[in-house]
Scaffold this motif. Structure first.
Motif, PDB file in Angstrom:
ATOM      1  N   HIS A  91       0.721  -1.217   0.119  1.00 57.66           N
ATOM      2  CA  HIS A  91      -0.131   0.028   0.185  1.00 57.66           C
ATOM      3  C   HIS A  91       0.876   1.083   0.062  1.00 57.66           C
ATOM      4  N   GLY A  92       1.539   1.437  -1.093  1.00 63.90           N
ATOM      5  CA  GLY A  92       2.135   2.740  -1.310  1.00 63.90           C
ATOM      6  C   GLY A  92       3.478   2.597  -0.524  1.00 63.90           C
ATOM      7  N   LYS A  93       4.204   3.562   0.072  1.00 65.40           N
ATOM      8  CA  LYS A  93       5.583   3.421   0.480  1.00 65.40           C
ATOM      9  C   LYS A  93       5.536   4.050   1.876  1.00 65.40           C
ATOM     10  N   TRP A  94       4.315   3.665   2.500  1.00 65.96           N
ATOM     11  CA  TRP A  94       4.212   3.946   3.958  1.00 65.96           C
ATOM     12  C   TRP A  94       5.222   3.289   5.025  1.00 65.96           C
ATOM     13  N   ARG A  95       5.439   3.994   5.878  1.00 69.32           N
ATOM     14  CA  ARG A  95       6.582   3.697   6.961  1.00 69.32           C
ATOM     15  C   ARG A  95       6.359   4.191   8.352  1.00 69.32           C
ATOM     16  N   PHE A  96       6.478   3.286   9.362  1.00 72.31           N
ATOM     17  CA  PHE A  96       5.950   3.653  10.532  1.00 72.31           C
ATOM     18  C   PHE A  96       7.367   3.660  11.682  1.00 72.31           C
ATOM     19  N   VAL A  97       8.004   4.629  11.972  1.00 70.16           N
ATOM     20  CA  VAL A  97       9.150   4.424  12.764  1.00 70.16           C
ATOM     21  C   VAL A  97       9.066   5.107  14.227  1.00 70.16           C
ATOM     22  N   ALA A  98       9.144   4.473  15.395  1.00 71.15           N
ATOM     23  CA  ALA A  98       9.025   5.016  16.581  1.00 71.15           C
ATOM     24  C   ALA A  98       9.954   4.331  17.535  1.00 71.15           C
ATOM     25  N   SER A  99      10.203   5.266  18.625  1.00 69.30           N
ATOM     26  CA  SER A  99      11.265   4.740  19.710  1.00 69.30           C
ATOM     27  C   SER A  99      10.413   4.734  21.101  1.00 69.30           C
ATOM     28  N   ASN A 100      10.844   3.925  22.095  1.00 68.78           N
ATOM     29  CA  ASN A 100      10.301   3.789  23.300  1.00 68.78           C
ATOM     30  C   ASN A 100      10.795   4.721  24.212  1.00 68.78           C
ATOM     31  N   TYR A 101       9.671   5.684  24.785  1.00 69.08           N
ATOM     32  CA  TYR A 101       9.881   6.717  25.836  1.00 69.08           C
ATOM     33  C   TYR A 101       9.114   6.332  26.948  1.00 69.08           C
ATOM     34  N   GLY A 102       9.566   5.599  27.906  1.00 74.16           N
ATOM     35  CA  GLY A 102       8.758   5.484  28.982  1.00 74.16           C
ATOM     36  C   GLY A 102       7.394   4.606  28.754  1.00 74.16           C
ATOM     37  N   GLY A 103       7.371   3.656  27.952  1.00 75.75           N
ATOM     38  CA  GLY A 103       6.413   2.702  27.535  1.00 75.75           C
ATOM     39  C   GLY A 103       5.489   3.548  26.415  1.00 75.75           C
ATOM     40  N   VAL A 104       5.626   4.562  25.996  1.00 71.77           N
ATOM     41  CA  VAL A 104       5.005   5.391  24.773  1.00 71.77           C
ATOM     42  C   VAL A 104       6.028   5.330  23.565  1.00 71.77           C
ATOM     43  N   LEU A 105       5.348   4.740  22.491  1.00 73.30           N
ATOM     44  CA  LEU A 105       6.139   4.742  21.426  1.00 73.30           C
ATOM     45  C   LEU A 105       5.993   6.202  20.503  1.00 73.30           C
ATOM     46  N   GLN A 106       6.852   6.945  20.365  1.00 75.09           N
ATOM     47  CA  GLN A 106       6.940   8.213  19.683  1.00 75.09           C
ATOM     48  C   GLN A 106       8.045   8.432  18.624  1.00 75.09           C
ATOM     49  N   GLY A 107       7.252   8.821  17.333  1.00 72.49           N
ATOM     50  CA  GLY A 107       7.998   8.796  16.367  1.00 72.49           C
ATOM     51  C   GLY A 107       7.270   9.368  15.098  1.00 72.49           C
ATOM     52  N   TYR A 108       7.279   8.870  13.815  1.00 73.21           N
ATOM     53  CA  TYR A 108       6.745   9.507  12.831  1.00 73.21           C
ATOM     54  C   TYR A 108       5.963   8.464  11.697  1.00 73.21           C
ATOM     55  N   ALA A 109       5.301   8.659  10.939  1.00 70.46           N
ATOM     56  CA  ALA A 109       4.861   7.945   9.936  1.00 70.46           C
ATOM     57  C   ALA A 109       5.128   8.820   8.474  1.00 70.46           C
TER      58      ALA A 109
END
Length: 231
Positions: free
Chosen positions: A201-219
């Motif tokens: 489905h296209g070129k979607w990419r989901f990247v995130a790092s773990n910060y205290g149990g919450v994954l924060q990143g970008y798509a």
């Protein structure tokens, strides 16, 4: 009737169209990404821009760290050199004291006319050293159960349902529950974060790092980047 751009492929379509004729992405409630003079869309597109002031600040911090590390290494080298110079002098003085004490003891034995009896020293077998067996290092495996992650992506409610396929490999489904879109994803998921890609489905990419149990990143879909925060 107004013209808008599809939030998935960028095709110009009518705001009355229910789906994009090019990629089939739904256009529900005008949630397609607008580009141009029309600013009526509530969808926020967050672009990652380079901040020159941040680069300058990072450069100054890196320079200060380099100066501190270099000073510490120089101080440590000079301290070891002084210690190496002082140690031989102390050893020579200690050897001189031992030699004088030994000669004095021999003179006293000769004057007393005594002969010391040599006692044989029994050799004791050294104790066998018990080496503890090293436990095998266990690799960090993803739990056997499915992994469900809920969060926000560019203001939409999203869900990742993943299943392990290896020590850190996973595959599963991505759901955008706000606009009712879903597609398959696969990639890596560990305690430190995740890195997923869309399968077809296209070129979607989901990247995130773990910060205290919450994954924060970008798509990112290859042309537009959105902030993402999931648990």
């Amino acid at each position: 009737m107004a013209l808008i751009r599809c939030r998935e492929c960028g095709q110009v379509i009518s705001d009355k169209a229910e789906r994009c004729p090019r990629c089939g992405c739904p256009s529900i409630g005008g949630r397609a990404t607008y580009q141009g003079p029309d600013t009526s869309s509530n969808t926020k597109i967050i672009y990652k821009k380079e901040n020159n002031s941040n680069k300058l600040l990072y450069g100054i911090i890196a320079f200060l760290l380099a100066v501190l590390v270099g000073g510490a290494i120089l101080w440590f080298t000079m301290s070891n050199r002084d210690h190496d110079v002082q140690q031989p002098a102390g050893q020579i003085a200690q050897q001189g004291v031992q030699t004088t004490a030994g000669e004095t003891g021999q003179d006293q034995q000769k004057q007393a006319g005594t002969v010391q009896e040599v006692v044989p020293v029994q050799q004791v077998a050294p104790a066998q050293q018990v080496v503890p067996q090293q436990q095998p290092v266990q690799q960090t495996y993803v739990p056997a159960d499915n992994i469900v992650l809920n969060g926000i992506l560019n203001g939409d409610n999203v869900t990742f349902v993943l299943a392990p396929t290896g020590p850190s490999s996973v595959s599963g489904q991505f759901y955008n529950r706000t606009i009712n879109v879903s597609f398959a994803v696969k990639g890596e998921y560990t305690d430190d974060g995740m890195n997923l890609r869309s399968v077809n489905h296209g070129k979607w990419r989901f990247v995130a790092s773990n910060y205290g149990g919450v994954l924060q990143g970008y798509a990112s879909n290859g042309s537009v980047t959105y902030d993402m925060s999931i648990q």
